[in-house]
Design an enzyme around this catalytic site. Structure first.
Site, PDB file in Angstrom:
ATOM      1  N   VAL A 189       4.557   4.575  -1.287  1.00 16.38           N
ATOM      2  CA  VAL A 189       5.946   5.019  -1.439  1.00 16.38           C
ATOM      3  C   VAL A 189       6.126   6.456  -0.957  1.00 16.38           C
ATOM      4  CG1 VAL A 189       7.876   5.091  -3.032  1.00 16.38           C
ATOM      5  CG2 VAL A 189       5.989   3.562  -3.492  1.00 16.38           C
ATOM      6  N   HIS A 449      35.391  -8.023  -0.339  1.00 18.68           N
ATOM      7  CA  HIS A 449      35.104  -8.132   1.088  1.00 18.68           C
ATOM      8  C   HIS A 449      35.806  -6.996   1.825  1.00 18.68           C
ATOM      9  CE1 HIS A 449      34.464  -9.872   5.040  1.00 18.68           C
ATOM     10  NE2 HIS A 449      35.740  -9.624   5.293  1.00 18.68           N
TER      11      HIS A 449
HETATM   12  P1  NAD Z   1       1.260   4.463  -3.947  1.00 16.00           P
HETATM   13  O1  NAD Z   1       0.380   3.749  -4.874  1.00 16.00           O
HETATM   14  O2  NAD Z   1       2.642   3.989  -3.735  1.00 16.00           O
HETATM   15  O3  NAD Z   1       0.607   4.547  -2.494  1.00 16.00           O
HETATM   16  C1  NAD Z   1      -0.666   5.076  -2.279  1.00 16.00           C
HETATM   17  C2  NAD Z   1      -1.243   4.391  -1.059  1.00 16.00           C
HETATM   18  O4  NAD Z   1      -2.402   5.088  -0.688  1.00 16.00           O
HETATM   19  C3  NAD Z   1      -1.633   2.944  -1.324  1.00 16.00           C
HETATM   20  O5  NAD Z   1      -1.058   2.118  -0.338  1.00 16.00           O
HETATM   21  C4  NAD Z   1      -3.142   2.963  -1.263  1.00 16.00           C
HETATM   22  O6  NAD Z   1      -3.685   1.781  -0.745  1.00 16.00           O
HETATM   23  C5  NAD Z   1      -3.384   4.123  -0.336  1.00 16.00           C
HETATM   24  N1  NAD Z   1      -4.689   4.764  -0.489  1.00 16.00           N
HETATM   25  C6  NAD Z   1      -5.369   5.011  -1.631  1.00 16.00           C
HETATM   26  N2  NAD Z   1      -6.516   5.661  -1.360  1.00 16.00           N
HETATM   27  C7  NAD Z   1      -6.560   5.820  -0.016  1.00 16.00           C
HETATM   28  C8  NAD Z   1      -7.472   6.428   0.872  1.00 16.00           C
HETATM   29  N3  NAD Z   1      -8.587   7.024   0.425  1.00 16.00           N
HETATM   30  N4  NAD Z   1      -7.203   6.410   2.192  1.00 16.00           N
HETATM   31  C9  NAD Z   1      -6.064   5.827   2.657  1.00 16.00           C
HETATM   32  N5  NAD Z   1      -5.156   5.236   1.849  1.00 16.00           N
HETATM   33  C10 NAD Z   1      -5.391   5.246   0.533  1.00 16.00           C
HETATM   34  O7  NAD Z   1       1.232   5.979  -4.462  1.00 16.00           O
HETATM   35  P2  NAD Z   1       2.061   7.229  -3.962  1.00 16.00           P
HETATM   36  O8  NAD Z   1       2.795   6.907  -2.718  1.00 16.00           O
HETATM   37  O9  NAD Z   1       1.119   8.368  -3.988  1.00 16.00           O
HETATM   38  O10 NAD Z   1       3.094   7.393  -5.147  1.00 16.00           O
HETATM   39  C11 NAD Z   1       2.608   7.625  -6.481  1.00 16.00           C
HETATM   40  C12 NAD Z   1       3.546   7.063  -7.497  1.00 16.00           C
HETATM   41  O11 NAD Z   1       4.764   7.781  -7.509  1.00 16.00           O
HETATM   42  C13 NAD Z   1       3.843   5.612  -7.235  1.00 16.00           C
HETATM   43  O12 NAD Z   1       3.281   4.850  -8.270  1.00 16.00           O
HETATM   44  C14 NAD Z   1       5.317   5.494  -7.261  1.00 16.00           C
HETATM   45  O13 NAD Z   1       5.738   4.580  -8.224  1.00 16.00           O
HETATM   46  C15 NAD Z   1       5.838   6.875  -7.636  1.00 16.00           C
HETATM   47  N6  NAD Z   1       6.876   7.195  -6.647  1.00 16.00           N
HETATM   48  C16 NAD Z   1       8.019   6.460  -6.678  1.00 16.00           C
HETATM   49  C17 NAD Z   1       8.998   6.680  -5.729  1.00 16.00           C
HETATM   50  C18 NAD Z   1      10.240   5.851  -5.768  1.00 16.00           C
HETATM   51  O14 NAD Z   1      10.515   5.246  -6.799  1.00 16.00           O
HETATM   52  N7  NAD Z   1      11.019   5.802  -4.696  1.00 16.00           N
HETATM   53  C19 NAD Z   1       8.815   7.632  -4.747  1.00 16.00           C
HETATM   54  C20 NAD Z   1       7.632   8.342  -4.732  1.00 16.00           C
HETATM   55  C21 NAD Z   1       6.668   8.117  -5.699  1.00 16.00           C
END
Ligand code: NAD
Ligand code: FAD
Length: 476
Positions: A189, A449
């Site tokens: 995200v 609409h």
């Molecule tokens: P995330 O879990 O969404 O994404 C992290 C990504 O990094 C995953 O796809 C994972 O596979 C990848 N990853 C992990 N280790 C890795 C590595 N060593 N090398 C490459 N890729 C790797 O976490 P995020 O984006 O850091 O966000 C953290 C939290 O903050 C999320 O749980 C989310 O719910 C929250 N958040 C929400 C929003 C929203 O609601 N719009 C926006 C930003 C953050």
């Protein structure tokens, strides 16, 4: 000093809990350690200071900038000489954050919540040690303590943070100029939202995602469309790419990563590490307090957010469930009402997730893959925004709405949207699910609409093969 309730943490979970407690007549204090860059204590936690709000402010500004360039010509409007002023754009974001965090302080005052700046630590018997930013620690007590200490970015050995060159999400919300090439570890995200910001402002953006599956938590039909569109926009997303090492050389970052084709070198000007967040619970309780933590450092709670200790509750990112501001806030309200002797419930099955890309991705309930995995029989209805008059008029015809309902009862099990304003549209589905609605309920509802909402109506009609604005060959 004795309180009815002490809340530790003034993020969206903690400050909402504190205000609701005060509304219910409970004498409430809220302790928070956050300080702004001038060292001033501020409420609002990650969400207001380094998360939801600043990221959305930058997404809005960058989208506005891109629309001037991208969409103008579609409307027959040519704009020449639009100038990007990044420090002003950042100042606007900071002003929004300041206004909103000041607003929380005003809400505390209006509701009679005592705000205490400093670090709080749970002690035995609902006592809390408060260590102010300057001065001596004191101990205060309450009948109930709510732990709402939130989360912090995960750090990885392959890319230790360094100055403003290798940063976490907070750092990437503060750059004062547009880097030529931004690398992002993690296409989740945060990676997608902040990648979108900097790409729209002119950076080349490369995302390195360890998993082979893109956005594994979302419905994969929606996600396939997203991946195609994001790549078309210029986000260079590499799946199955694991960063092995990174090194800052001459104010840029040399990366070494591995995918199924072998080892690769990549040079970027700035690197964002966005690989998830972890609960902030390291110093939340003294050893003597005996607070039980669960796997991953989350505070162990039951379905009602009760910890293992009498009178001690925990909410928000520090406990199980999605790390979302609205989830934490609802837990905060529910716990406050439980403390006041009321019955309260959080419907964890109807919490929407949103990714604020363009188009946005939003969903509630189960994905098609999850339903298949659990052996649930379901029907599916789909409607593309390309067939929506309003979406066409807005030049926003990418994406679709998908409604999944139980094959036997028609009860809505999931709604998945990729499209403009999906973050707003999903609320209609959340309400329908909250009321135990069926796809037929949405199909029988009259929608204004022309609106984007009509796509939800049509997708619900399509569950039963009755969508009006999709041409399907029918055989009699
Ligand atoms: P995330 O879990 O969404 O994404 C992290 C990504 O990094 C995953 O796809 C994972 O596979 C990848 N990853 C992990 N280790 C890795 C590595 N060593 N090398 C490459 N890729 C790797 O976490 P995020 O984006 O850091 O966000 C953290 C939290 O903050 C999320 O749980 C989310 O719910 C929250 N958040 C929400 C929003 C929203 O609601 N719009 C926006 C930003 C953050
Ligand atoms: P936090 O907001 O982290 O607040 C916890 C507070 O507790 C902090 O102020 C901290 O200083 C304080 N604290 C911690 N320990 C102590 C202690 N011992 N003593 C005193 N104080 C302490 N979620 C969404 O729903 N929508 C979004 O659009 C969204 N966008 C995001 C964008 C980014 C870049 C990031 C990083 C996150 C985003 N999130 C979003 C996630 C959201 O910010 C969190 O889910 C939310 O802030 C969690 O709320 P919380 O109150 O549990 O914790």
């Amino acid at each position: 000093m004795s309180y009815d309730v002490i809340v530790i943490g003034a993020g969206p979970a903690g400050y909402v809990a504190a205000i609701r407690c005060a509304q219910l007549g409970l004498k409430t204090a809220c302790i928070d350690a956050w300080q702004d860059r001038d060292g001033k204590p501020v409420a609002g936690g990650t969400c207001l200071n380094a998360g939801c709000i600043p990221s959305k402010a930058l997404l809005e500004s960058s989208e506005f900038y891109e629309k001037i360039h991208r969409s103008g010509r579609h409307h027959g409007i040519a704009v020449n000489g639009a100038v990007l002023d990044v420090p002003s754009l950042m100042q606007r974001k900071d002003d929004i954050v300041r206004d909103l965090t000041t607003g929380i302080a005003a809400l505390f005052k209006a509701n009679g919540v005592e705000w205490i700046a400093g670090h709080g630590q749970l002690q035995p018997d609902c006592q809390v040690q408060v260590t102010p930013h300057t001065g001596e620690a004191t101990v205060i007590g309450a009948a109930h303590v709510i732990l709402a200490t939130g989360s912090s970015p995960v750090e990885i050995d392959a890319a230790p943070l360094q100055d403003d060159i290798i940063v976490d999400s907070s750092g990437a919300l503060d750059w004062q100029s547009v880097p030529a090439h931004v690398g992002i570890i993690g296409a989740g995200v945060i990676g997608l939202e902040l990648g979108s910001v900097w790409r729209r402002l002119g950076a080349e953006v490369t995302l390195l995602e360890a998993q082979d599956v893109f956005l594994a938590m979302a419905d994969q039909q929606i996600v396939r469309t997203g991946l195609r569109l994001f790549r078309q926009q210029g986000l260079d997303i590499h799946l199955g790419a694991l960063v092995k090492s990174s090194q800052v050389v001459d104010a840029s970052v040399a990366l070494d990563y591995e995918d199924k084709n072998g080892r690769h070198a990549l040079k970027v000007d700035r690197l964002i590490v966005a690989v998830g967040r972890r609960p902030r619970t390291d110093t939340i309780a003294s050893k003597e307090a005996g607070l039980l933590l669960a796997e991953g450092g989350f505070i162990h709670v039951d379905a009602d957010c009760s910890t293992n200790l009498p009178g001690v509750w925990a909410i928000g990112d520090a406990v199980r469930g999605p790390m979302l501001a609205h989830k934490g806030s609802e837990e905060g309200i529910a716990v406050a009402e439980r403390i006041a002797g009321q019955s309260a419930e959080v419907n964890y099955d109807a919490i929407a997730s949103v990714i604020y890309t363009q188009p946005e991705i939003a969903w509630v309930g189960k994905s098609e893959e999850a339903l298949q995995g659990s052996g649930t029989q379901f029907n599916s209805g789909l409607f593309p925004f390309a067939a929506s008059g309003r979406a066409r008029a807005m030049q926003e015809s990418d994406g679709m709405v998908k409604v999944l309902s139980d094959a036997a009862t028609d009860r809505i099990l999931g709604v998945h949207i990729i499209g403009a304003h999906a973050s707003e549209l999903i609320a209609e589905a959340v309400i329908a699910m909250e009321f135990d609605g069926c796809s037929e309920d949405i199909a029988r509802t009259v929608f204004a609409h022309p609106t984007l909402s009509e796509a939800l109506h049509e997708a619900a009609l399509d569950v039963d093969g009755r969508a009006i604005h999709i041409a399907k060959i029918r055989h009699s």
